[in-house]
Enzyme design. Structure first.
Site, PDB file in Angstrom:
ATOM      1  N   CYS A   1       0.523   3.439   3.121  1.00 12.80           N
ATOM      2  CA  CYS A   1       1.195   2.861   4.296  1.00 12.80           C
ATOM      3  C   CYS A   1       2.704   3.055   4.180  1.00 12.80           C
ATOM      4  O   CYS A   1       3.370   3.339   5.178  1.00 12.80           O
ATOM      5  CB  CYS A   1       0.841   1.386   4.452  1.00 12.80           C
ATOM      6  SG  CYS A   1      -0.810   1.111   5.157  1.00 12.80           S
TER       7      CYS A   1
ATOM      8  N   HIS B   1      -9.384  13.830  -0.372  1.00 11.10           N
ATOM      9  CA  HIS B   1      -8.755  14.907  -1.118  1.00 11.10           C
ATOM     10  C   HIS B   1      -9.287  16.229  -0.571  1.00 11.10           C
ATOM     11  O   HIS B   1     -10.510  16.391  -0.433  1.00 11.10           O
ATOM     12  CB  HIS B   1      -9.132  14.835  -2.599  1.00 11.10           C
ATOM     13  CG  HIS B   1      -8.692  13.583  -3.304  1.00 11.10           C
ATOM     14  ND1 HIS B   1      -7.563  13.519  -4.079  1.00 11.10           N
ATOM     15  CD2 HIS B   1      -9.245  12.339  -3.341  1.00 11.10           C
ATOM     16  CE1 HIS B   1      -7.442  12.298  -4.594  1.00 11.10           C
ATOM     17  NE2 HIS B   1      -8.450  11.563  -4.159  1.00 11.10           N
TER      18      HIS B   1
ATOM     19  N   HIS C   1      -4.608   1.373   8.247  1.00 13.56           N
ATOM     20  CA  HIS C   1      -5.024   1.012   6.896  1.00 13.56           C
ATOM     21  C   HIS C   1      -6.498   0.614   6.900  1.00 13.56           C
ATOM     22  O   HIS C   1      -6.874  -0.407   7.468  1.00 13.56           O
ATOM     23  CB  HIS C   1      -4.183  -0.133   6.345  1.00 13.56           C
ATOM     24  CG  HIS C   1      -4.548  -0.473   4.935  1.00 13.56           C
ATOM     25  ND1 HIS C   1      -3.943   0.114   3.836  1.00 13.56           N
ATOM     26  CD2 HIS C   1      -5.509  -1.295   4.438  1.00 13.56           C
ATOM     27  CE1 HIS C   1      -4.509  -0.352   2.730  1.00 13.56           C
ATOM     28  NE2 HIS C   1      -5.455  -1.215   3.064  1.00 13.56           N
TER      29      HIS C   1
ATOM     30  N   CYS D   1       0.862  -1.188   0.000  1.00 13.67           N
ATOM     31  CA  CYS D   1       0.000   0.000   0.000  1.00 13.67           C
ATOM     32  C   CYS D   1       0.895   1.233   0.000  1.00 13.67           C
ATOM     33  O   CYS D   1       1.681   1.436   0.925  1.00 13.67           O
ATOM     34  CB  CYS D   1      -0.895  -0.009   1.232  1.00 13.67           C
ATOM     35  SG  CYS D   1      -1.779   1.550   1.490  1.00 13.67           S
TER      36      CYS D   1
ATOM     37  N   ASN E   1     -12.974   8.944  -3.061  1.00 14.46           N
ATOM     38  CA  ASN E   1     -13.405   8.018  -4.102  1.00 14.46           C
ATOM     39  C   ASN E   1     -13.449   6.612  -3.517  1.00 14.46           C
ATOM     40  O   ASN E   1     -12.589   6.239  -2.716  1.00 14.46           O
ATOM     41  CB  ASN E   1     -12.429   8.070  -5.283  1.00 14.46           C
ATOM     42  CG  ASN E   1     -12.445   9.421  -5.980  1.00 14.46           C
ATOM     43  OD1 ASN E   1     -13.503  10.022  -6.151  1.00 14.46           O
ATOM     44  ND2 ASN E   1     -11.280   9.909  -6.376  1.00 14.46           N
TER      45      ASN E   1
ATOM     46  N   HIS F   1      -8.651   7.774   1.723  1.00 13.40           N
ATOM     47  CA  HIS F   1      -8.039   9.103   1.742  1.00 13.40           C
ATOM     48  C   HIS F   1      -9.069  10.126   1.329  1.00 13.40           C
ATOM     49  O   HIS F   1     -10.003   9.826   0.577  1.00 13.40           O
ATOM     50  CB  HIS F   1      -6.813   9.151   0.828  1.00 13.40           C
ATOM     51  CG  HIS F   1      -7.076   8.680  -0.572  1.00 13.40           C
ATOM     52  ND1 HIS F   1      -7.117   7.338  -0.896  1.00 13.40           N
ATOM     53  CD2 HIS F   1      -7.327   9.352  -1.721  1.00 13.40           C
ATOM     54  CE1 HIS F   1      -7.371   7.218  -2.197  1.00 13.40           C
ATOM     55  NE2 HIS F   1      -7.509   8.432  -2.708  1.00 13.40           N
TER      56      HIS F   1
HETATM   57  P1  AMP Z   1      -7.749   8.304  -5.815  1.00 12.16           P
HETATM   58  O1  AMP Z   1      -7.696   8.313  -7.307  1.00 12.16           O
HETATM   59  O2  AMP Z   1      -8.914   8.968  -5.200  1.00 12.16           O
HETATM   60  O3  AMP Z   1      -7.494   6.908  -5.253  1.00 12.16           O
HETATM   61  O4  AMP Z   1      -6.540   9.224  -5.349  1.00 12.16           O
HETATM   62  C1  AMP Z   1      -5.223   8.796  -5.258  1.00 12.16           C
HETATM   63  C2  AMP Z   1      -4.396  10.053  -5.251  1.00 12.16           C
HETATM   64  O5  AMP Z   1      -3.112   9.748  -4.722  1.00 12.16           O
HETATM   65  C3  AMP Z   1      -4.180  10.659  -6.636  1.00 12.16           C
HETATM   66  O6  AMP Z   1      -4.689  11.996  -6.644  1.00 12.16           O
HETATM   67  C4  AMP Z   1      -2.664  10.620  -6.812  1.00 12.16           C
HETATM   68  O7  AMP Z   1      -2.164  11.742  -7.478  1.00 12.16           O
HETATM   69  C5  AMP Z   1      -2.179  10.554  -5.381  1.00 12.16           C
HETATM   70  N1  AMP Z   1      -0.893   9.923  -5.192  1.00 12.16           N
HETATM   71  C6  AMP Z   1      -0.499   8.710  -5.655  1.00 12.16           C
HETATM   72  N2  AMP Z   1       0.762   8.450  -5.263  1.00 12.16           N
HETATM   73  C7  AMP Z   1       1.163   9.514  -4.512  1.00 12.16           C
HETATM   74  C8  AMP Z   1       2.370   9.851  -3.827  1.00 12.16           C
HETATM   75  N3  AMP Z   1       3.423   9.026  -3.812  1.00 12.16           N
HETATM   76  N4  AMP Z   1       2.417  11.033  -3.176  1.00 12.16           N
HETATM   77  C9  AMP Z   1       1.372  11.872  -3.191  1.00 12.16           C
HETATM   78  N5  AMP Z   1       0.201  11.611  -3.806  1.00 12.16           N
HETATM   79  C10 AMP Z   1       0.104  10.452  -4.466  1.00 12.16           C
HETATM   80 ZN    ZN Z   2      -2.426   1.482   3.636  1.00 12.16          ZN
END
Ligand code: AMP
Ligand code: ZN
Length: 112
Positions: free
Chosen positions: A6, A100, A45, A3, A85, A98
């Site tokens: 994580c 946003h 998690h 993950c 999402n 998460h």
């Molecule tokens: P979702 O599409 O809602 O699952 O959002 C996942 C989000 O995580 C996306 O907006 C990605 O740009 C962001 N993301 C993925 N990897 C990283 C990372 N290493 N650091 C910061 N954001 C990330």
């Molecule tokens: Zn996790």
């Protein structure tokens, strides 16, 4: 567990931290969709909002206690949007719940 959030929490993947407490971590999204775009996560998690239950909901409450603090720190007094999402149809790409935080402008693309 494979993950990425994580791994961010463990420091195995770098992130730009904006907030941290015992239960919550927030960092800049790597692919910002607004002038301000943060990701706020619980330190435990939980796969998505679909996996919230009575045993883990305190962690989500802590996320929502942190969000106004983070928003104030980021200067979002004119408003912002919080999005989570869920699953395939919801467009979730990272399977660690998460939220946003999007702001810094009058947001377009209002779905609801
Ligand atoms: P979702 O599409 O809602 O699952 O959002 C996942 C989000 O995580 C996306 O907006 C990605 O740009 C962001 N993301 C993925 N990897 C990283 C990372 N290493 N650091 C910061 N954001 C990330
Ligand atoms: Zn996790």
């Amino acid at each position: 567990m494979d993950c990425i959030f994580c791994k961010i929490l463990k420091g195995e993947i770098p992130s730009k931290k904006v907030y941290e407490d015992e239960f919550v971590y927030a960092f800049y999204d790597i692919n910002p969709m607004a002038p301000v775009h943060m990701i706020v996560i619980p330190k435990v998690h939980i796969e998505s909002a679909n996996a919230i239950d009575a045993t883990n909901s305190m962690n989500i409450a802590k996320v929502f206690e942190a969000i106004p603090v983070i928003a104030r720190e980021l200067g979002l007094e004119d408003g912002y949007r919080v999005i989570t999402n869920i699953g395939e149809n919801g467009g979730q790409t990272v399977k660690h719940i998460h939220f946003h935080i999007l702001g810094g402008t009058k947001l377009a693309g209002k779905l609801v």
